[in-house]
Design a protein around this motif. Structure first.
Motif, PDB file in Angstrom:
ATOM      1  N   ALA A  10       0.893  -1.050  -0.031  1.00 23.10           N
ATOM      2  CA  ALA A  10      -0.037   0.026   0.016  1.00 23.10           C
ATOM      3  C   ALA A  10       0.749   1.188  -0.111  1.00 23.10           C
ATOM      4  CB  ALA A  10      -1.027  -0.205   1.258  1.00 23.10           C
ATOM      5  N   THR A  11       0.495   2.397  -0.620  1.00 18.02           N
ATOM      6  CA  THR A  11       1.186   3.463  -0.822  1.00 18.02           C
ATOM      7  C   THR A  11       0.530   4.686   0.268  1.00 18.02           C
ATOM      8  OG1 THR A  11      -0.190   4.351  -2.624  1.00 18.02           O
ATOM      9  CG2 THR A  11       1.836   3.414  -3.248  1.00 18.02           C
ATOM     10  N   GLU A  12      -0.464   4.308   0.820  1.00 14.80           N
ATOM     11  CA  GLU A  12      -0.827   5.245   2.110  1.00 14.80           C
ATOM     12  C   GLU A  12      -0.945   4.410   3.149  1.00 14.80           C
ATOM     13  OE1 GLU A  12      -2.689   2.467  -0.093  1.00 14.80           O
ATOM     14  OE2 GLU A  12      -3.794   4.100  -0.790  1.00 14.80           O
ATOM     15  N   PHE A  13      -1.076   5.124   4.447  1.00 16.08           N
ATOM     16  CA  PHE A  13      -0.816   4.747   5.794  1.00 16.08           C
ATOM     17  C   PHE A  13      -1.737   3.792   6.035  1.00 16.08           C
ATOM     18  CE2 PHE A  13      -1.455   4.993  10.490  1.00 16.08           C
ATOM     19  CZ  PHE A  13      -0.253   4.162  10.815  1.00 16.08           C
ATOM     20  N   THR A  14      -1.539   2.458   6.501  1.00 16.27           N
ATOM     21  CA  THR A  14      -2.727   1.574   6.705  1.00 16.27           C
ATOM     22  C   THR A  14      -2.051   0.666   7.780  1.00 16.27           C
ATOM     23  OG1 THR A  14      -3.963  -0.252   5.720  1.00 16.27           O
ATOM     24  CG2 THR A  14      -1.882   0.012   4.940  1.00 16.27           C
ATOM     25  N   CYS A  15      -3.016  -0.208   8.314  1.00 15.51           N
ATOM     26  CA  CYS A  15      -2.497  -1.448   9.176  1.00 15.51           C
ATOM     27  C   CYS A  15      -2.333  -2.665   8.158  1.00 15.51           C
ATOM     28  CB  CYS A  15      -3.629  -1.734  10.104  1.00 15.51           C
ATOM     29  SG  CYS A  15      -5.083  -2.715   9.467  1.00 15.51           S
ATOM     30  N   ASN A  16      -1.828  -3.414   8.883  1.00 17.67           N
ATOM     31  CA  ASN A  16      -1.645  -4.844   8.131  1.00 17.67           C
ATOM     32  C   ASN A  16      -3.190  -5.542   8.154  1.00 17.67           C
ATOM     33  OD1 ASN A  16       0.958  -4.838   7.531  1.00 17.67           O
ATOM     34  ND2 ASN A  16       1.464  -5.650   9.656  1.00 17.67           N
ATOM     35  N   ALA A  17      -3.656  -5.757   7.154  1.00 16.95           N
ATOM     36  CA  ALA A  17      -5.085  -6.549   7.147  1.00 16.95           C
ATOM     37  C   ALA A  17      -4.559  -8.092   6.716  1.00 16.95           C
ATOM     38  CB  ALA A  17      -5.809  -5.958   6.081  1.00 16.95           C
ATOM     39  N   TYR A  18      -5.047  -8.955   7.452  1.00 19.94           N
ATOM     40  CA  TYR A  18      -4.646 -10.463   7.024  1.00 19.94           C
ATOM     41  C   TYR A  18      -5.913 -11.186   6.924  1.00 19.94           C
ATOM     42  CZ  TYR A  18      -0.398  -8.885  10.166  1.00 19.94           C
ATOM     43  OH  TYR A  18       0.725  -8.320  10.446  1.00 19.94           O
ATOM     44  N   LEU A  19      -5.661 -11.850   5.557  1.00 24.66           N
ATOM     45  CA  LEU A  19      -6.588 -12.923   5.099  1.00 24.66           C
ATOM     46  C   LEU A  19      -6.175 -14.137   5.358  1.00 24.66           C
ATOM     47  CD1 LEU A  19      -9.000 -13.683   3.360  1.00 24.66           C
ATOM     48  CD2 LEU A  19      -7.452 -13.575   1.295  1.00 24.66           C
ATOM     49  N   LEU A  27     -10.954 -12.556   7.486  1.00 23.08           N
ATOM     50  CA  LEU A  27     -10.110 -11.245   7.461  1.00 23.08           C
ATOM     51  C   LEU A  27      -9.903 -10.613   8.828  1.00 23.08           C
ATOM     52  CD1 LEU A  27      -8.501  -9.479   5.397  1.00 23.08           C
ATOM     53  CD2 LEU A  27     -10.607  -7.852   5.377  1.00 23.08           C
ATOM     54  N   VAL A  28      -8.880 -10.455   9.447  1.00 22.72           N
ATOM     55  CA  VAL A  28      -8.480  -9.586  10.490  1.00 22.72           C
ATOM     56  C   VAL A  28      -8.159  -8.272  10.220  1.00 22.72           C
ATOM     57  CG1 VAL A  28      -7.216  -9.371  12.517  1.00 22.72           C
ATOM     58  CG2 VAL A  28      -7.837 -11.780  11.799  1.00 22.72           C
ATOM     59  N   ASP A  29      -8.852  -7.325  10.522  1.00 22.55           N
ATOM     60  CA  ASP A  29      -8.901  -5.849  10.181  1.00 22.55           C
ATOM     61  C   ASP A  29      -8.955  -5.595   8.479  1.00 22.55           C
ATOM     62  OD1 ASP A  29      -8.650  -5.055  12.619  1.00 22.55           O
ATOM     63  OD2 ASP A  29      -6.499  -5.246  12.807  1.00 22.55           O
ATOM     64  N   ALA A  30      -9.137  -4.390   8.064  1.00 27.08           N
ATOM     65  CA  ALA A  30      -9.522  -3.961   6.822  1.00 27.08           C
ATOM     66  C   ALA A  30      -8.762  -3.178   6.114  1.00 27.08           C
ATOM     67  CB  ALA A  30     -10.948  -3.776   6.743  1.00 27.08           C
ATOM     68  N   GLY A  31      -8.133  -2.292   6.851  1.00 23.49           N
ATOM     69  CA  GLY A  31      -7.029  -1.407   6.594  1.00 23.49           C
ATOM     70  C   GLY A  31      -7.714  -0.277   5.698  1.00 23.49           C
ATOM     71  N   THR A  32      -6.738   0.466   5.140  1.00 22.16           N
ATOM     72  CA  THR A  32      -7.325   1.803   4.289  1.00 22.16           C
ATOM     73  C   THR A  32      -6.886   1.861   2.803  1.00 22.16           C
ATOM     74  OG1 THR A  32      -5.053   2.882   4.834  1.00 22.16           O
ATOM     75  CG2 THR A  32      -7.172   3.283   6.460  1.00 22.16           C
ATOM     76  N   MET A  33      -6.223   0.551   2.388  1.00 22.39           N
ATOM     77  CA  MET A  33      -5.903   0.735   1.028  1.00 22.39           C
ATOM     78  C   MET A  33      -7.096   0.519   0.060  1.00 22.39           C
ATOM     79  SD  MET A  33      -3.146  -1.915  -0.758  1.00 22.39           S
ATOM     80  CE  MET A  33      -4.357  -3.394  -0.995  1.00 22.39           C
ATOM     81  N   PRO A  34      -7.117   1.478  -0.626  1.00 24.64           N
ATOM     82  CA  PRO A  34      -8.170   1.320  -1.883  1.00 24.64           C
ATOM     83  C   PRO A  34      -8.245   0.068  -2.850  1.00 24.64           C
ATOM     84  CG  PRO A  34      -7.394   3.610  -1.726  1.00 24.64           C
ATOM     85  CD  PRO A  34      -6.404   2.601  -0.832  1.00 24.64           C
ATOM     86  N   GLY A  35      -8.991  -0.702  -2.836  1.00 25.93           N
ATOM     87  CA  GLY A  35      -8.971  -1.892  -3.728  1.00 25.93           C
ATOM     88  C   GLY A  35      -8.645  -3.148  -2.762  1.00 25.93           C
ATOM     89  N   VAL A  36      -8.754  -3.138  -1.703  1.00 28.88           N
ATOM     90  CA  VAL A  36      -8.152  -4.248  -0.814  1.00 28.88           C
ATOM     91  C   VAL A  36      -9.037  -5.375  -1.049  1.00 28.88           C
ATOM     92  CG1 VAL A  36      -9.470  -3.433   1.239  1.00 28.88           C
ATOM     93  CG2 VAL A  36      -7.349  -4.911   1.555  1.00 28.88           C
ATOM     94  N   GLU A  37     -10.517  -5.033  -1.318  1.00 28.85           N
ATOM     95  CA  GLU A  37     -11.361  -6.127  -1.479  1.00 28.85           C
ATOM     96  C   GLU A  37     -10.917  -6.937  -2.623  1.00 28.85           C
ATOM     97  OE1 GLU A  37     -13.122  -2.455  -3.606  1.00 28.85           O
ATOM     98  OE2 GLU A  37     -11.929  -2.869  -1.908  1.00 28.85           O
ATOM     99  N   ASP A  38     -10.503  -6.341  -3.821  1.00 29.91           N
ATOM    100  CA  ASP A  38     -10.170  -6.873  -5.155  1.00 29.91           C
ATOM    101  C   ASP A  38      -8.939  -7.735  -4.880  1.00 29.91           C
ATOM    102  OD1 ASP A  38     -12.024  -5.469  -6.402  1.00 29.91           O
ATOM    103  OD2 ASP A  38     -10.588  -3.780  -6.712  1.00 29.91           O
ATOM    104  N   VAL A  39      -7.851  -7.439  -3.668  1.00 32.05           N
ATOM    105  CA  VAL A  39      -6.812  -8.281  -3.384  1.00 32.05           C
ATOM    106  C   VAL A  39      -7.419  -9.566  -2.594  1.00 32.05           C
ATOM    107  CG1 VAL A  39      -4.523  -8.431  -2.151  1.00 32.05           C
ATOM    108  CG2 VAL A  39      -5.548  -6.326  -3.193  1.00 32.05           C
ATOM    109  N   VAL A  40      -8.346  -9.432  -1.857  1.00 31.49           N
ATOM    110  CA  VAL A  40      -8.816 -10.349  -1.037  1.00 31.49           C
ATOM    111  C   VAL A  40      -9.517 -11.380  -1.948  1.00 31.49           C
ATOM    112  CG1 VAL A  40     -10.776 -11.203   0.499  1.00 31.49           C
ATOM    113  CG2 VAL A  40      -9.335  -9.328   0.909  1.00 31.49           C
ATOM    114  N   ALA A  41     -10.093 -10.899  -3.173  1.00 29.60           N
ATOM    115  CA  ALA A  41     -10.776 -11.483  -4.093  1.00 29.60           C
ATOM    116  C   ALA A  41      -9.669 -12.541  -5.052  1.00 29.60           C
ATOM    117  CB  ALA A  41     -11.740 -10.744  -4.912  1.00 29.60           C
TER     118      ALA A  41
END
Length: 210
Positions: A10-19, A27-41
């Protein structure tokens, strides 16, 4: 079980979200990275639930996007408009097919919990391995309104008391994942938490600007 840090890169400040790509995935936490749902998918077709360590912005910024994409349940200690289940200290929860004890660990956040299993712990921000302040055992900052160093010290002590000797992996909200050497040639996760506790007990500012 495969565990993916879906906010890695991620290029923005975020937590580590763990799948946790178990059965069923979670998922443990979701973070602030746009498009994280696509990475999960990219890793799983469905997501049963999201478990929050706490609700600071860097942990929940993209939570709605994840919940909307997968129609997942949300489990949190604190109230949330989309929460479908609460978390209580001492409760056992099944995350991706594995059992974890919920340990209430406030100080960094009033609603903070950690998830403690037999081999790994998801510690959120109460304890991290490295974060720029310390490289081998650090703790969440406590200099903002509503935070408490004294309460965080108590939480670290509680976490140590309830951490099984078998835990060998630390998945924290920031910094690197820590995995102890199975041959015993490195610090144990307990060593890392104990070092973080010792540093927190100095009661010195974690960062110079505090």
């Amino acid at each position: 079980m495969e565990i993916h840090t879906v906010t890695e890169g991620a290029t923005e400040f975020t937590c580590n979200a763990y799948l946790l790509a178990g059965s069923p995935p979670a998922l443990v936490d979701a973070g602030t990275m746009p498009g994280v749902e696509d990475v999960v998918a990219e890793h799983v077709e469905d997501l049963e639930a999201v478990y929050l360590t706490h609700q600071h912005g860097d942990h929940v910024g993209e939570l709605d996007a994840v919940l909307d994409r997968f129609d997942a349940d949300l489990y949190a200690y604190g109230d949330h408009p989309r929460r479908t289940g609460g978390l209580a200290d001492g409760e056992t929860v099944e995350i991706a097919g594995e059992s974890y004890e919920v340990v209430y660990t406030p100080g960094h956040a009033e609603d903070h919990v950690s998830f403690v299993g037999e081999t790994r712990v998801f510690s959120g921000d109460v304890v991290v391995y490295n974060d720029g302040a310390f490289d081998d055992g650090s703790f969440g900052r406590t200099d903002y309104t509503g935070q408490s160093r004294e309460r965080l010290i108590e939480s670290l002590d509680t976490l140590l008391d309830r951490l099984p000797e078998t835990v060998s992996e630390l998945y924290a909200g920031h910094g690197d994942v820590y995995r102890a050497d199975p041959d015993g040639d490195s610090d144990s996760v307990r060593d890392v938490v104990a070092r973080a506790l010792s540093r927190a007990e100095r009661r010195e500012p974690k960062y110079p600007e505090e």
